[in-house]
Design a protein around this motif. Sequence first.
Motif, short mmCIF file in Angstrom:
data_model
loop_
_atom_site.label_atom_id
_atom_site.label_comp_id
_atom_site.label_asym_id
_atom_site.label_seq_id
_atom_site.Cartn_x
_atom_site.Cartn_y
_atom_site.Cartn_z
N LEU A 63 11.91 18.97 -2.34
CA LEU A 63 12.49 19.35 -3.63
C LEU A 63 13.67 18.45 -3.94
O LEU A 63 14.53 18.22 -3.09
N ASP A 64 13.71 17.97 -5.16
CA ASP A 64 14.87 17.25 -5.68
C ASP A 64 15.56 18.20 -6.64
O ASP A 64 15.18 18.30 -7.82
N ILE A 65 16.54 18.95 -6.14
CA ILE A 65 17.16 20.03 -6.92
C ILE A 65 18.25 19.46 -7.83
O ILE A 65 19.19 18.81 -7.36
N HIS A 66 18.13 19.73 -9.13
CA HIS A 66 19.14 19.34 -10.10
C HIS A 66 19.98 20.58 -10.42
O HIS A 66 19.57 21.45 -11.18
N TRP A 67 21.17 20.65 -9.80
CA TRP A 67 22.02 21.84 -9.89
C TRP A 67 22.81 21.88 -11.19
O TRP A 67 23.02 20.86 -11.84
N GLY A 68 23.29 23.06 -11.52
CA GLY A 68 24.27 23.22 -12.60
C GLY A 68 23.77 22.84 -13.98
O GLY A 68 24.56 22.46 -14.84
N GLY A 69 22.45 22.92 -14.21
CA GLY A 69 21.92 22.59 -15.53
C GLY A 69 21.90 21.10 -15.82
O GLY A 69 21.75 20.71 -16.99
N ALA A 70 22.04 20.27 -14.78
CA ALA A 70 22.06 18.82 -15.01
C ALA A 70 20.74 18.31 -15.58
O ALA A 70 20.71 17.35 -16.35
N LEU A 71 19.64 18.97 -15.24
CA LEU A 71 18.34 18.59 -15.78
C LEU A 71 17.95 19.48 -16.94
O LEU A 71 17.57 19.00 -18.01
N LEU A 72 18.09 20.81 -16.74
CA LEU A 72 17.71 21.77 -17.77
C LEU A 72 18.63 23.00 -17.70
O LEU A 72 18.93 23.47 -16.61
N LYS A 73 19.05 23.51 -18.85
CA LYS A 73 19.79 24.76 -18.91
C LYS A 73 18.79 25.91 -18.77
O LYS A 73 17.59 25.73 -18.92
N TYR A 74 19.31 27.12 -18.50
CA TYR A 74 18.42 28.26 -18.31
C TYR A 74 17.44 28.45 -19.47
O TYR A 74 16.26 28.72 -19.28
N SER A 75 17.95 28.29 -20.68
CA SER A 75 17.10 28.52 -21.86
C SER A 75 15.99 27.48 -21.99
O SER A 75 15.01 27.70 -22.71
N ALA A 76 16.11 26.36 -21.29
CA ALA A 76 15.13 25.28 -21.42
C ALA A 76 14.26 25.11 -20.18
O ALA A 76 13.34 24.28 -20.19
N ILE A 77 14.53 25.86 -19.11
CA ILE A 77 13.81 25.63 -17.85
C ILE A 77 12.32 25.92 -17.98
O ILE A 77 11.48 25.12 -17.54
N LEU A 78 11.96 27.04 -18.59
CA LEU A 78 10.53 27.35 -18.71
C LEU A 78 9.79 26.25 -19.46
O LEU A 78 8.76 25.75 -18.99
N GLY A 79 10.30 25.85 -20.61
CA GLY A 79 9.66 24.79 -21.38
C GLY A 79 9.61 23.49 -20.62
O GLY A 79 8.61 22.76 -20.69
N GLY A 80 10.66 23.20 -19.86
CA GLY A 80 10.71 21.97 -19.08
C GLY A 80 9.68 21.96 -17.97
O GLY A 80 9.03 20.94 -17.72
N VAL A 81 9.52 23.09 -17.30
CA VAL A 81 8.53 23.18 -16.22
C VAL A 81 7.12 23.14 -16.82
O VAL A 81 6.23 22.46 -16.30
N ARG A 82 6.91 23.83 -17.90
CA ARG A 82 5.59 23.86 -18.54
C ARG A 82 5.16 22.47 -18.99
O ARG A 82 3.99 22.09 -18.86
N SER A 83 6.10 21.70 -19.52
CA SER A 83 5.77 20.38 -20.06
C SER A 83 5.73 19.30 -18.99
O SER A 83 5.21 18.20 -19.23
N GLY A 84 6.31 19.58 -17.82
CA GLY A 84 6.35 18.58 -16.76
C GLY A 84 7.65 17.81 -16.71
O GLY A 84 7.79 16.90 -15.88
N ALA A 85 8.63 18.15 -17.56
CA ALA A 85 9.95 17.52 -17.45
C ALA A 85 10.57 17.86 -16.11
O ALA A 85 11.37 17.10 -15.56
N ALA A 86 10.21 19.02 -15.58
CA ALA A 86 10.53 19.41 -14.21
C ALA A 86 9.24 19.93 -13.61
O ALA A 86 8.38 20.47 -14.31
#
Length: 358
Positions: A63-86
Amino acid sequence: MAFNKFLKSVVAGSVISLSTIGVVAAETTFRYGEASPNRGARAEALQYFADQLESRSGGDLKLDIHWGGALLKYSAILGGVRSGAADMGSVLAAYAPQEMRALSVGDIPVPQSDSWVGMRAMYELMATNPEMQRAFEDNGVVYVTNMTTSPMQFECAGNTRLESLADFKGKKVRASAIYAKILNDAGANMVNFVFSEVYQALDTGLVDCSGTYLYAMRAFKTPEVVSSVAVMDWGQIAGFGMLMNKWSWDDLSSEQRSLFRQIGSEMIDYYAQKLVEERREVLAELPTGSLGNKVEVISWSEEARAELFAESDKYVQEWIRDMEKAGYNGTQIWDDYQALLKKYQGELDAKGYPWARS
């Protein structure tokens, strides 16, 4: 002769390249979106998951963990994972209530508020119930394991004290999900902001009280600005999952999927133990002033707690209707969840926590 040397070098180079590709293909690094900072019990649990995954896969899965919302904020995590951004991320149902209506079952206040009980019940429900699995796949993600905020309490500043639901009337309060709806019904003046702003809000008088979790009180240093904490054990925010992109999950072998599931299950025990120990320590330290102010600990009676859960009933029915409108058997899922909560509460009562068993 020169051509033969050239041909040999090309072939040798190709073999090296193919072997290198094989090594690279065997090693898969998953970008992980985490909106909280790298501190506290949950961060330790997530790092435990990452370390176990890498060690037990022989370094093949990382796992390459991006802490503190550096990659995605909570409101964007689901969309980011679904799209492959994460590839993976920590998803709170409260930030995606329609897409994650299935996960939000863990946010409905129930009397079984123990962290281990709640996470165990959620894990078994999500990992084994075909309808719940379909609900995730319909959103392009797969459930891996569960987290929790631990039981809901309320910390208050000034001279505010909470001993019953009626005490919330007229108070300026910060809460989320169904808890906010119930308190609004009870006459509280609800104020909305992110958890990282709780300290300042309590310190400046923006709110009288805020929903909190005992482990978070120490992490966010709120004992410096509060005078009391109402220990209500009012359910927990367990609609809090580790999710993976569906394509990424499908690319895993059956053995790798089993490894993710196994470590996810073990992480629940690891995290729950930390939360339980932290709870004990914080409750002991709050009245002493060692965490900031001398904070009064107000333990609610079972009668006062029962009044809270009675207010949950209409929101249970609302959740069931919402699930059924979306094409799932909400009544059966809720019944299954209740049975699992009782199962693990019964196990806890009979045997104690797994880490404390001989």
